[in-house]
Motif scaffolding. Structure first.
Motif, PDB file in Angstrom:
ATOM      1  N   ALA A  66      12.542  28.843 -13.668  1.00 20.99           N
ATOM      2  CA  ALA A  66      13.891  29.396 -13.504  1.00 20.99           C
ATOM      3  C   ALA A  66      14.860  28.326 -13.033  1.00 20.99           C
ATOM      4  O   ALA A  66      16.013  28.255 -13.509  1.00 20.99           O
ATOM      5  CB  ALA A  66      13.852  30.564 -12.517  1.00 20.99           C
ATOM      6  N   ARG A  67      14.419  27.482 -12.100  1.00 23.35           N
ATOM      7  CA  ARG A  67      15.280  26.386 -11.638  1.00 23.35           C
ATOM      8  C   ARG A  67      15.544  25.402 -12.763  1.00 23.35           C
ATOM      9  O   ARG A  67      16.671  24.918 -12.927  1.00 23.35           O
ATOM     10  CB  ARG A  67      14.607  25.682 -10.450  1.00 23.35           C
ATOM     11  N   ALA A  68      14.513  25.108 -13.559  1.00 24.16           N
ATOM     12  CA  ALA A  68      14.693  24.185 -14.673  1.00 24.16           C
ATOM     13  C   ALA A  68      15.610  24.769 -15.742  1.00 24.16           C
ATOM     14  O   ALA A  68      16.386  24.045 -16.376  1.00 24.16           O
ATOM     15  CB  ALA A  68      13.333  23.840 -15.284  1.00 24.16           C
ATOM     16  N   HIS A  69      15.519  26.063 -15.951  1.00 23.58           N
ATOM     17  CA  HIS A  69      16.372  26.775 -16.891  1.00 23.58           C
ATOM     18  C   HIS A  69      17.844  26.567 -16.514  1.00 23.58           C
ATOM     19  O   HIS A  69      18.681  26.200 -17.341  1.00 23.58           O
ATOM     20  CB  HIS A  69      16.009  28.260 -16.854  1.00 23.58           C
ATOM     21  N   ALA A 239      23.662  31.088  -3.793  1.00 21.01           N
ATOM     22  CA  ALA A 239      23.268  29.872  -3.082  1.00 21.01           C
ATOM     23  C   ALA A 239      22.650  28.871  -4.044  1.00 21.01           C
ATOM     24  O   ALA A 239      22.910  27.663  -3.960  1.00 21.01           O
ATOM     25  CB  ALA A 239      22.293  30.200  -1.958  1.00 21.01           C
ATOM     26  N   GLY A 240      21.822  29.363  -4.966  1.00 20.84           N
ATOM     27  CA  GLY A 240      21.250  28.479  -5.973  1.00 20.84           C
ATOM     28  C   GLY A 240      22.310  27.894  -6.879  1.00 20.84           C
ATOM     29  O   GLY A 240      22.248  26.712  -7.252  1.00 20.84           O
ATOM     30  N   ALA A 241      23.304  28.695  -7.227  1.00 27.44           N
ATOM     31  CA  ALA A 241      24.377  28.213  -8.087  1.00 27.44           C
ATOM     32  C   ALA A 241      25.186  27.124  -7.388  1.00 27.44           C
ATOM     33  O   ALA A 241      25.571  26.117  -8.011  1.00 27.44           O
ATOM     34  CB  ALA A 241      25.278  29.375  -8.492  1.00 27.44           C
ATOM     35  N   ALA A 242      25.434  27.289  -6.085  1.00 27.31           N
ATOM     36  CA  ALA A 242      26.175  26.279  -5.336  1.00 27.31           C
ATOM     37  C   ALA A 242      25.390  24.973  -5.255  1.00 27.31           C
ATOM     38  O   ALA A 242      25.961  23.874  -5.364  1.00 27.31           O
ATOM     39  CB  ALA A 242      26.494  26.796  -3.941  1.00 27.31           C
ATOM     40  N   ALA A 243      24.070  25.072  -5.070  1.00 23.76           N
ATOM     41  CA  ALA A 243      23.233  23.874  -5.040  1.00 23.76           C
ATOM     42  C   ALA A 243      23.242  23.169  -6.387  1.00 23.76           C
ATOM     43  O   ALA A 243      23.286  21.933  -6.465  1.00 23.76           O
ATOM     44  CB  ALA A 243      21.810  24.248  -4.638  1.00 23.76           C
ATOM     45  N   ASP A 244      23.221  23.948  -7.468  1.00 23.04           N
ATOM     46  CA  ASP A 244      23.266  23.370  -8.809  1.00 23.04           C
ATOM     47  C   ASP A 244      24.588  22.646  -9.039  1.00 23.04           C
ATOM     48  O   ASP A 244      24.619  21.538  -9.587  1.00 23.04           O
ATOM     49  CB  ASP A 244      23.068  24.470  -9.848  1.00 23.04           C
ATOM     50  N   GLU A 245      25.686  23.241  -8.602  1.00 20.28           N
ATOM     51  CA  GLU A 245      26.996  22.604  -8.739  1.00 20.28           C
ATOM     52  C   GLU A 245      27.055  21.291  -7.952  1.00 20.28           C
ATOM     53  O   GLU A 245      27.650  20.308  -8.409  1.00 20.28           O
ATOM     54  CB  GLU A 245      28.089  23.547  -8.254  1.00 20.28           C
ATOM     55  N   PHE A 246      26.423  21.277  -6.784  1.00 25.96           N
ATOM     56  CA  PHE A 246      26.351  20.045  -5.984  1.00 25.96           C
ATOM     57  C   PHE A 246      25.642  18.932  -6.756  1.00 25.96           C
ATOM     58  O   PHE A 246      26.119  17.795  -6.814  1.00 25.96           O
ATOM     59  CB  PHE A 246      25.621  20.346  -4.668  1.00 25.96           C
ATOM     60  N   LEU A 247      24.500  19.246  -7.383  1.00 26.02           N
ATOM     61  CA  LEU A 247      23.763  18.247  -8.136  1.00 26.02           C
ATOM     62  C   LEU A 247      24.554  17.757  -9.339  1.00 26.02           C
ATOM     63  O   LEU A 247      24.599  16.562  -9.622  1.00 26.02           O
ATOM     64  CB  LEU A 247      22.415  18.802  -8.576  1.00 26.02           C
ATOM     65  N   VAL A 248      25.189  18.683 -10.038  1.00 19.67           N
ATOM     66  CA  VAL A 248      25.995  18.298 -11.192  1.00 19.67           C
ATOM     67  C   VAL A 248      27.082  17.312 -10.759  1.00 19.67           C
ATOM     68  O   VAL A 248      27.330  16.300 -11.431  1.00 19.67           O
ATOM     69  CB  VAL A 248      26.606  19.538 -11.867  1.00 19.67           C
ATOM     70  N   ARG A 249      27.718  17.595  -9.655  1.00 21.17           N
ATOM     71  CA  ARG A 249      28.825  16.756  -9.177  1.00 21.17           C
ATOM     72  C   ARG A 249      28.346  15.340  -8.827  1.00 21.17           C
ATOM     73  O   ARG A 249      29.014  14.355  -9.154  1.00 21.17           O
ATOM     74  CB  ARG A 249      29.475  17.405  -7.959  1.00 21.17           C
ATOM     75  N   HIS A 250      27.178  15.243  -8.203  1.00 22.22           N
ATOM     76  CA  HIS A 250      26.734  13.943  -7.719  1.00 22.22           C
ATOM     77  C   HIS A 250      25.872  13.167  -8.710  1.00 22.22           C
ATOM     78  O   HIS A 250      25.673  11.957  -8.530  1.00 22.22           O
ATOM     79  CB  HIS A 250      25.983  14.124  -6.406  1.00 22.22           C
ATOM     80  N   LEU A 251      25.367  13.830  -9.727  1.00 23.62           N
ATOM     81  CA  LEU A 251      24.555  13.134 -10.714  1.00 23.62           C
ATOM     82  C   LEU A 251      25.315  12.833 -11.988  1.00 23.62           C
ATOM     83  O   LEU A 251      24.779  12.219 -12.904  1.00 23.62           O
ATOM     84  CB  LEU A 251      23.297  13.936 -11.037  1.00 23.62           C
ATOM     85  N   ALA A 252      26.563  13.240 -12.078  1.00 28.04           N
ATOM     86  CA  ALA A 252      27.351  12.981 -13.278  1.00 28.04           C
ATOM     87  C   ALA A 252      27.619  11.490 -13.409  1.00 28.04           C
ATOM     88  O   ALA A 252      27.977  10.824 -12.442  1.00 28.04           O
ATOM     89  CB  ALA A 252      28.673  13.753 -13.219  1.00 28.04           C
ATOM     90  N   GLY A 253      27.450  10.990 -14.617  1.00 28.69           N
ATOM     91  CA  GLY A 253      27.787   9.578 -14.871  1.00 28.69           C
ATOM     92  C   GLY A 253      26.857   8.627 -14.203  1.00 28.69           C
ATOM     93  O   GLY A 253      27.281   7.569 -13.780  1.00 28.69           O
TER      94      GLY A 253
END
Length: 253
Positions: A66-69, A239-253
């Motif tokens: 589910a997390r990988a999805h 909470a999971g969605a917020a954590a995912d947004e955090f990763l997207v923000r910091h792993l972009a580029g």
């Protein structure tokens, strides 16, 4: 040695944008999920998905998948390795003994002493952290990965060790909810990467004050703590969605 695919390769899509591949890293089983769009011309970041100790990858698979999805929909790959002593890996007698002592302490409402915590957690951390680095060695060289990596979830002591020792990890999501050795508080003072911590306020398995003290110890100039009401397994989807947004923000580029 190194990464090798297992006797079968699971090409079933979790959803239209995610493909799972099982592999072995030096005889340790693992799973890599990649977005279907990932390719040498469109490489994506990689997040190492941590696991709680003693449960095993097979039992954790629905939650990991589910997390990988969600990660694939956000455009990054996810990988996980079986922890030492779990699944089909050799047992760790000292760790299992400490686990029995921990359960007895919970059942009898007795304090969890430092020697129980150290015996339960530190052997796993000492063994698993180098395996995490070996996993990065292998997967970040894949043409569909762009060399950018993060870490999310699992044993918080292991996440801290990886954040301290592995310079390729750019950001980490921490799941408060496990016992914390005193040495982890010392290591936390050297963690400087961006952090996003999740805390269940009424977690029956978590020392809330210890989690707050650990968060305070981190040297990161960017760190966020999200606390939600509820027990250990009651993490809300938001909470999971917020954590995912955090990763997207910091792993972009």
């Amino acid at each position: 040695m190194g990464c090798r695919e297992g006797p079968h390769r699971d090409q079933r899509a979790l959803d239209p944008v995610s493909v799972a591949r099982r592999f072995h890293l030096n005889d340790v089983p693992g799973i890599l999920w990649t977005p279907a769009c990932a390719s040498p011309s469109n490489p994506v970041p990689l997040v190492i998905a941590g696991q709680p100790g003693g449960i095993g990858m097979q039992a954790m698979h629905p939650r990991l998948a589910a997390r990988a999805h969600a990660a694939a929909r956000s455009g990054y790959a996810t990988a996980t390795l079986e922890l030492p002593g779990a699944g089909e890996r050799p047992r760790l007698p000292a760790v299992e003994e400490a686990g029995a002592r921990l359960r007895h302490a919970f059942a009898t409402d007795k304090p969890i002493t430092a020697d129980i915590t150290d015996q339960l957690v530190l052997p796993l951390v000492d063994a698993a952290a180098p395996e995490c680095s070996a996993l990065l060695d292998e997967l970040l060289d894949l043409p569909e990965c762009n060399g950018i990596a993060g870490y999310a979830g699992g044993m918080i002591a292991l996440a801290v060790r990886v954040a301290v020792t592995e310079p390729r990890i750019r950001a980490a999501v921490l799941f408060a909810g496990s016992v914390i050795p005193q040495s982890t508080f010392v290591e936390a003072r050297d963690v400087t990467i961006p952090l996003h911590a999740l805390l269940q306020w009424d977690d029956e398995h978590n020392d809330r004050q210890a989690a707050l003290d650990l968060f305070d110890a981190f040297a990161s100039t960017e760190k966020t703590l999200t606390a939600n009401m509820g027990g250990h397994t009651g993490v809300p989807a938001s909470a999971g969605a917020a954590a995912d947004e955090f990763l997207v923000r910091h792993l972009a580029g």
